[in-house]
Design an enzyme around this catalytic site. Structure first.
Site, PDB file in Angstrom:
ATOM      1  N   LYS A 182      -2.409  -6.922  -3.301  1.00  0.00           N
ATOM      2  CA  LYS A 182      -1.939  -7.084  -2.506  1.00  0.00           C
ATOM      3  C   LYS A 182      -3.351  -6.553  -1.194  1.00  0.00           C
ATOM      4  CE  LYS A 182       1.126  -8.714  -2.607  1.00  0.00           C
ATOM      5  NZ  LYS A 182       1.367  -9.662  -2.042  1.00  0.00           N
ATOM      6  N   TYR A 191      -0.402  -5.111  -9.291  1.00  0.00           N
ATOM      7  CA  TYR A 191      -0.008  -5.273  -7.984  1.00  0.00           C
ATOM      8  C   TYR A 191      -1.106  -4.708  -7.179  1.00  0.00           C
ATOM      9  CZ  TYR A 191       3.699  -5.683  -3.842  1.00  0.00           C
ATOM     10  OH  TYR A 191       4.025  -6.201  -2.510  1.00  0.00           O
TER      11      TYR A 191
END
Length: 267
Positions: free
Chosen positions: A163, A159
Site C-alpha cells: 500500500k 500488505y
C-alpha cells in the site's frame, strides 16, 4: 463522457463505483480474475461496456490483460483498484518469481498495467490504504521471498508495504508523466464494509464511492490537481507518509519494479 477501466471490479468498491459511473453516463470496463467472477460482474453491472478477465497473480495474464485493454484505444482513466489483504502465504508460480500473491496483485500488477496499457490514460488512480503508514520503503528482500523462506513472512506488514508502493506510484507517476498531461493520484478508501473490510467496518462506504467517482472523473476537488493522496473523511488532498513523497525513493521503487519485471516505465 469518460471511458474508464477499473481493476478488481467484480465486487466491492470497484463494482459499486462502476455502477455509479455507468449511471452518470460514462463508458465503464470491468475486470474480474476468472470467467465465473466476470459473469457475476456482468449480472451486477449490466450497463458496463465489457468485462476483461485476468488473474493478476500471473505476470503473463496481467500482460495479456494490458494488451486486451490497449485494443480499446485511448482511455480517460485506469483505476487500479484490485487488491488482496490478509491471509496465509500464497506464492505465485516459479515462472512469476514465486512472490507472495499480495505483492503480485497489489504492486506488480498496477506497475505492469501502468507501463503496458497504451496510450497512457488521462488519469491513473491507485488504491492505497491507511495501512501504508506501516509500510517500509526499504527495498531489501523486495517482495518478501527471503523472509518467507526464513519463516518470517508477516501478512500485515507485506500488505502495508504494497500500500505504500501504491501511494508512491501515485506521486511518482504524476511527476514522471506530467509533461504528457497525465494525472495520477492515490486514494485511501477507508475501512468500509466490503468483502475485504468485513461487516464490522465502521467507515462511510458512500464517501468511499464519492472519492472513487470523483477521481475517476477528475471532477470536484480533484479537478486541476495531480500527485495527491486522498482519504475517506477528508475534503481535499491529505498528507501521506513522508516516504511516499520522496522522489529518490519513488525512483528506487520504479527501478526495482523494472528490474524484476523487465518492463520499463514509458518515457
Amino acid at each position: 463522457m469518460a471511458r474508464i477501466f477499473i481493476t478488481g471490479s467484480s465486487d466491492g468498491l470497484g463494482l459499486r463505483a462502476a455502477k455509479q459511473l455507468v449511471a452518470r453516463g460514462h463508458t465503464v470496463y470491468l475486470h474480474a480474475r476468472n470467467a465465473s467472477r466476470a459473469a457475476d460482474a456482468r449480472n451486477s453491472c449490466p450497463g458496463a461496456a465489457d468485462v476483461f478477465i485476468g488473474d493478476l497473480t500471473s505476470v503473463s495474464e496481467t500482460k495479456t490483460l494490458a494488451a486486451a485493454v490497449t485494443e480499446l484505444g485511448a482511455l480517460d482513466c485506469v483505476f487500479h483498484n484490485a487488491g488482496l489483504y490478509l491471509g496465509p502465504f500464497r506464492a505465485t508460480s516459479p515462472a512469476d518469481g514465486g512472490y507472495p500473491a499480495v505483492f503480485a496483485v497489489n504492486a506488480l500488477a498496477p506497475y505492469l498495467l501502468t507501463c503496458l496499457i497504451t496510450p497512457l490514460p488521462k488519469r491513473l488512480i491507485y488504491a492505497s490504504s491507511d495501512s501504508h503508514w506501516g509500510g517500509s520503503a526499504d527495498l531489501k528482500d523486495f517482495g518478501w521471498r527471503e523472509r518467507h523462506r526464513a519463516r518470517k513472512f508477516q501478512p500485515g506488514s507485506a500488505y502495508a508495504d504494497t500500500k505504500l508502493y501504491n501511494t508512491m506510484f501515485g506521486f511518482g507517476f504524476a511527476r514522471l508523466f506530467a509533461a504528457r498531461g497525465v494525472v495520477a493520484h492515490s486514494v485511501d478508501p477507508g475501512w468500509v464494509p466490503t468483502k475485504m473490510g468485513g461487516a464490522g467496518a465502521t467507515g462511510d462506504i458512500e464517501e468511499s464511492e464519492r472519492l472513487y467517482v470523483m477521481l475517476a472523473e477528475g471532477s470536484g476537488e480533484a479537478q486541476g490537481k495531480t500527485g495527491c493522496f486522498w482519504e475517506n473523511g477528508r475534503i481535499g488532498p491529505a498528507q501521506p507518509k513522508r516516504d511516499a513523497e520522496d522522489e529518490e525513493k519513488q525512483d528506487e521503487l520504479l527501478m526495482k519494479m523494472e528490474e524484476i519485471t523487465g518492463v520499463k516505465v514509458p518515457e
